[in-house]
Enzyme design. Structure first.
Site, short mmCIF file in Angstrom:
data_model
loop_
_atom_site.label_atom_id
_atom_site.label_comp_id
_atom_site.label_asym_id
_atom_site.label_seq_id
_atom_site.Cartn_x
_atom_site.Cartn_y
_atom_site.Cartn_z
N TYR A 212 12.39 -2.20 14.47
CA TYR A 212 11.37 -2.39 15.51
C TYR A 212 12.01 -1.97 16.83
O TYR A 212 13.03 -2.56 17.24
CB TYR A 212 10.97 -3.87 15.61
N PRO A 304 -2.14 -5.28 11.32
CA PRO A 304 -1.04 -4.99 10.41
C PRO A 304 0.36 -5.16 11.01
O PRO A 304 1.34 -4.97 10.29
CB PRO A 304 -1.30 -3.55 9.95
N TYR A 399 7.55 -14.67 8.99
CA TYR A 399 7.56 -13.24 8.70
C TYR A 399 7.38 -12.99 7.20
O TYR A 399 6.61 -12.14 6.79
CB TYR A 399 8.90 -12.67 9.18
P1 RFL Z 1 -8.92 -3.00 0.25
O1 RFL Z 1 -7.54 -2.67 -0.21
O2 RFL Z 1 -9.44 -2.33 1.45
O3 RFL Z 1 -9.87 -2.75 -0.97
C1 RFL Z 1 -11.29 -2.82 -0.82
C2 RFL Z 1 -11.92 -1.94 -1.89
O4 RFL Z 1 -13.33 -2.04 -1.77
C3 RFL Z 1 -13.90 -0.73 -1.89
N1 RFL Z 1 -15.21 -0.78 -1.22
C4 RFL Z 1 -16.36 -0.90 -1.88
N2 RFL Z 1 -16.63 -0.94 -3.21
C5 RFL Z 1 -17.93 -1.09 -3.58
N3 RFL Z 1 -18.95 -1.17 -2.68
C6 RFL Z 1 -18.71 -1.11 -1.35
N4 RFL Z 1 -19.74 -1.20 -0.47
C7 RFL Z 1 -17.38 -0.98 -0.90
N5 RFL Z 1 -16.80 -0.91 0.32
C8 RFL Z 1 -15.48 -0.79 0.10
C9 RFL Z 1 -12.89 0.19 -1.23
O5 RFL Z 1 -13.03 1.53 -1.70
C10 RFL Z 1 -11.57 -0.46 -1.70
O6 RFL Z 1 -11.14 0.08 -2.95
O7 RFL Z 1 -9.08 -4.58 0.53
P2 RFL Z 1 -8.34 -5.86 -0.08
O8 RFL Z 1 -8.35 -5.84 -1.59
O9 RFL Z 1 -8.91 -7.00 0.63
O10 RFL Z 1 -6.78 -5.66 0.32
C11 RFL Z 1 -6.41 -5.70 1.68
C12 RFL Z 1 -5.20 -4.80 1.89
O11 RFL Z 1 -5.49 -3.51 1.40
C13 RFL Z 1 -4.81 -4.70 3.39
O12 RFL Z 1 -4.93 -5.98 3.98
C14 RFL Z 1 -3.37 -4.22 3.57
O13 RFL Z 1 -3.24 -2.88 3.20
C15 RFL Z 1 -2.91 -4.42 5.04
N6 RFL Z 1 -1.57 -3.85 5.25
C16 RFL Z 1 -0.44 -4.52 4.84
N7 RFL Z 1 -0.55 -5.72 4.24
C17 RFL Z 1 0.57 -6.36 3.77
O14 RFL Z 1 0.43 -7.47 3.21
N8 RFL Z 1 1.83 -5.81 3.89
C18 RFL Z 1 2.02 -4.59 4.48
O15 RFL Z 1 3.15 -4.09 4.53
C19 RFL Z 1 0.86 -3.90 5.02
N9 RFL Z 1 0.97 -2.68 5.60
C20 RFL Z 1 -1.45 -2.58 5.84
C21 RFL Z 1 -0.15 -2.01 6.00
C22 RFL Z 1 -2.57 -1.86 6.26
C23 RFL Z 1 -2.41 -0.61 6.85
N10 RFL Z 1 -3.59 0.06 7.28
C24 RFL Z 1 -3.92 1.36 6.86
C25 RFL Z 1 -4.61 -0.70 7.97
C26 RFL Z 1 0.00 -0.77 6.57
C27 RFL Z 1 -1.12 -0.07 7.01
C28 RFL Z 1 -0.91 1.29 7.65
#
Ligand code: RFL
Length: 402
Positions: A212, A304, A399
């Protein structure tokens, strides 16, 4: 392969219709299916898209425990790597925190989200679970009654309907579940006013720590993903398109902010993904509206900065699965009644820590008194974390914890 094609053009039924095949929906689907609950997952995207969407990477110890408990952790046990060190680089020098040896002495497991999703999907299909890809939920209707209906459209635009006892909204922040909430549902939203350019680079990690860097030019972050892939973050002016900076500018900004002249070079590699992330938080309250229940990003979005989203998604999916199984298999709805309050306790804890991280990593730009105040607070927080063992234990617990 036991993946079944379901046609959305007719009325179909399942006890639980799960919207979304992300970490929340697939964990829930696996747990319900293993308990003999009749469920189906409806997913807007195709299978390749779902399995290749790179997002999270840092899994909390509790997430690994949940997945282990249900036989879903084989892949991450085999390929995930333990991680327990942060390095902070500031204008006042740098310091490292061995957070895995502080607080509750828990470590992260670094395992890319797309690999976790692939494992969960493969396990679900191999066990005979039902999923309909390229099936977009449009709305959840009659959620106040005993049988909600989920209206859908397939990839060709053909409409269909699913009738269920419960609908589980695991379809993220912009999904149909949120759109179907009754008027007057509380949504707490906070825009932190900071944006990041999130990058995936084909480069081995340059440090054995999460890096960081706080710099007058803005925040920069370094996070390992795999032996060949690194995630970098750069604070980025709000509204700037993801492709605005050529790769040379990105390299120069990373080098400047990560202070490579003092600390040694970074592996830059080819940039294979760029995403602009506006740091925002929001929470829906309550998470249950009759027979519609929310989990994961659909329920709350922690900015995030604290890597909590995927971890909350898995935790909530387990709590929801337990509550639905109690209700559907044993006619006991008490756990469902408690579901929202139990999740919200974890959600607000994660939101608080994410908010603290944002204040810790950034300070608002501008020469006015307010920015001086925030900047001075930020430096004071950094100094406290550097010198106070109590503060370090608090940081480590929050964390890694969930
Ligand atoms: P997701 O993973 O967004 O999955 C939702 C799914 O729903 C589908 N969908 C639909 N399907 C049917 N009908 C509809 N109307 C729909 N609308 C959407 C989508 O296509 C998708 O497949 O949600 P979920 O399961 O709640 O999971 C959440 C996580 O994905 C998210 O919180 C994390 O990625 C956040 N995040 C991180 N979380 C951590 O715990 N550790 C990390 O290191 C971390 N790094 C990150 C991250 C998120 C990032 N971004 C891009 C915001 C790093 C990044 C860059």
């Amino acid at each position: 392969m036991t993946e079944r094609q379901t046609s959305p053009t007719v009325l179909e039924t399942a006890d639980v219709v799960i919207l979304g095949a992300g970490p929340a929906g697939l964990t829930l689907g696996n747990l319900l299916h293993a308990a003999g609950v009749d469920c189906v997952v409806l997913e807007r995207a195709d299978r390749t898209h779902v399995q290749t969407r790179a997002r999270a990477g840092f899994l909390a110890a509790n997430t690994v425990r949940v997945l282990d408990r249900h036989g879903l952790a084989e892949g991450l046990r085999r390929h995930g790597r333990p991680h327990g060190v942060c390095e902070f680089r500031t204008e006042d020098g740098s310091f490292r925190l061995d957070y895995g040896a502080l607080g509750r002495r828990e470590q992260h497991t670094v395992y890319p989200q797309q690999d976790l999703v692939t494992d969960l999907l493969t396990h679900y299909l191999d066990a005979g679970g039902r999923i309909a890809f390229e099936t977009e939920a449009q709305s959840v209707q009659e959620a106040a009654g005993p049988r909600p209906t989920v209206t859908v459209r397939d990839a060709e635009g053909r409409p269909g309907r699913w009738s269920a006892r419960y609908a589980a909204g695991c379809d993220g922040r912009h999904g149909a579940a949120r759109r179907s909430l009754p008027a007057g549902t509380r949504r707490y939203h906070r825009d932190h006013g900071v944006s990041w350019l999130g990058l995936l680079a084909e480069a081995p990690p340059s440090m054995d720590a999460v890096g960081y860097a706080m710099h007058p030019a803005g925040f920069a972050g370094h996070m390992a993903r795999t032996a060949d892939i690194t995630r970098y973050y750069l604070q980025y002016e709000r509204g700037t398109p993801a492709d605005a900076w050529p790769e040379e500018r990105i390299r120069a900004e990373l080098d400047l902010r990560m202070r490579t002249a003092e600390h040694g070079p970074l592996h830059h590699g080819r940039i294979v993904q760029r995403t602009v992330i506006d740091l925002e938080s929001d929470v829906i309250e309550p998470l249950r509206h009759g027979s519609l229940l929310l989990a994961g990003d659909a329920a709350s979005l922690p900015a995030p900065a604290a890597a909590k989203g995927a971890n909350l998604a898995v935790l909530e999916a387990e709590l929801l699965a337990e509550a639905l199984i109690e209700d559907l298999a044993h006619g006991d709805s008490r756990a469902l009644d408690r579901y929202s309050a139990r999740c919200l306790a974890h959600i607000w804890r994660a939101q608080d820590f994410a908010h603290w991280m944002i204040q810790f990593l950034h300070s608002p730009a501008g020469p006015d008194g307010e920015s001086f105040f925030h900047e001075s607070m930020r430096r004071s927080r950094v100094e406290s974390l550097r010198t106070s063992r109590t503060h370090q234990d608090w940081f480590a617990e929050n964390y890694v914890g969930i």
